[in-house]
Enzyme design. Structure first.
Site, PDB file in Angstrom:
ATOM      1  N   CYS A  36      17.978  15.276  29.328  1.00  0.00           N
ATOM      2  CA  CYS A  36      16.942  16.116  28.742  1.00  0.00           C
ATOM      3  C   CYS A  36      15.925  16.418  29.787  1.00  0.00           C
ATOM      4  O   CYS A  36      16.182  16.665  30.881  1.00  0.00           O
ATOM      5  CB  CYS A  36      16.428  15.427  27.330  1.00  0.00           C
ATOM      6  SG  CYS A  36      15.349  13.925  27.909  1.00  0.00           S
ATOM      7  N   ARG A  37      14.710  16.843  29.191  1.00  0.00           N
ATOM      8  CA  ARG A  37      13.859  17.289  30.103  1.00  0.00           C
ATOM      9  C   ARG A  37      13.157  16.171  30.815  1.00  0.00           C
ATOM     10  O   ARG A  37      12.869  16.258  31.978  1.00  0.00           O
ATOM     11  CB  ARG A  37      12.615  18.019  29.063  1.00  0.00           C
ATOM     12  CG  ARG A  37      11.445  18.837  29.844  1.00  0.00           C
ATOM     13  CD  ARG A  37      10.470  19.571  29.063  1.00  0.00           C
ATOM     14  NE  ARG A  37       9.739  18.463  28.561  1.00  0.00           N
ATOM     15  CZ  ARG A  37       8.598  17.957  28.873  1.00  0.00           C
ATOM     16  NH1 ARG A  37       8.398  18.180  29.929  1.00  0.00           N
ATOM     17  NH2 ARG A  37       7.810  17.118  28.087  1.00  0.00           N
TER      18      ARG A  37
END
Length: 105
Positions: free
Chosen positions: A66-67
């Site tokens: 993810c981020r």
């Protein structure tokens, strides 16, 4: 589930014939670029995320990001509950990623 450093994740992925890369970021985040050949399923879809992930081939090895590494860690835990044996979380996520990134098709 296993947390892997950026180096471990990239090296293991490169040598894994059974690998699937899973991006669990939002559409807006994915618009900024995605790791090549990644499947995108937004973690924030909730139950729909669980349903979509549950349809994936559980015999594969999943490299999840993810981020920042938080949502992907949660996604790996959900995958484990669904019966996936090999889910690897990318520590630091895209914020620390130095590998290839492409525009989403």
């Amino acid at each position: 589930m296993e947390d892997l450093t950026q180096e471990e994740w990239a090296e293991q992925l490169a040598n894994d014939e059974n690998a699937v890369v899973l991006d669990v970021r939002t559409n807006a985040e994915v618009a900024e670029g995605i790791i090549p050949n990644a499947i995108h399923i937004d973690f924030y879809l909730g139950d729909e995320f669980v349903d979509k992930v549950d349809q994936l081939d559980k015999s594969k090895n999943y490299y999840v990001y993810c981020r920042s590494g938080n949502r992907s860690g949660q996604a790996c835990a959900i995958m484990e509950e669904l019966g996936f044996e090999n889910a690897y979380n990318l520590e630091g996520g895209m914020l620390d990623w130095t590998g290839d990134v492409v525009d989403k098709e």
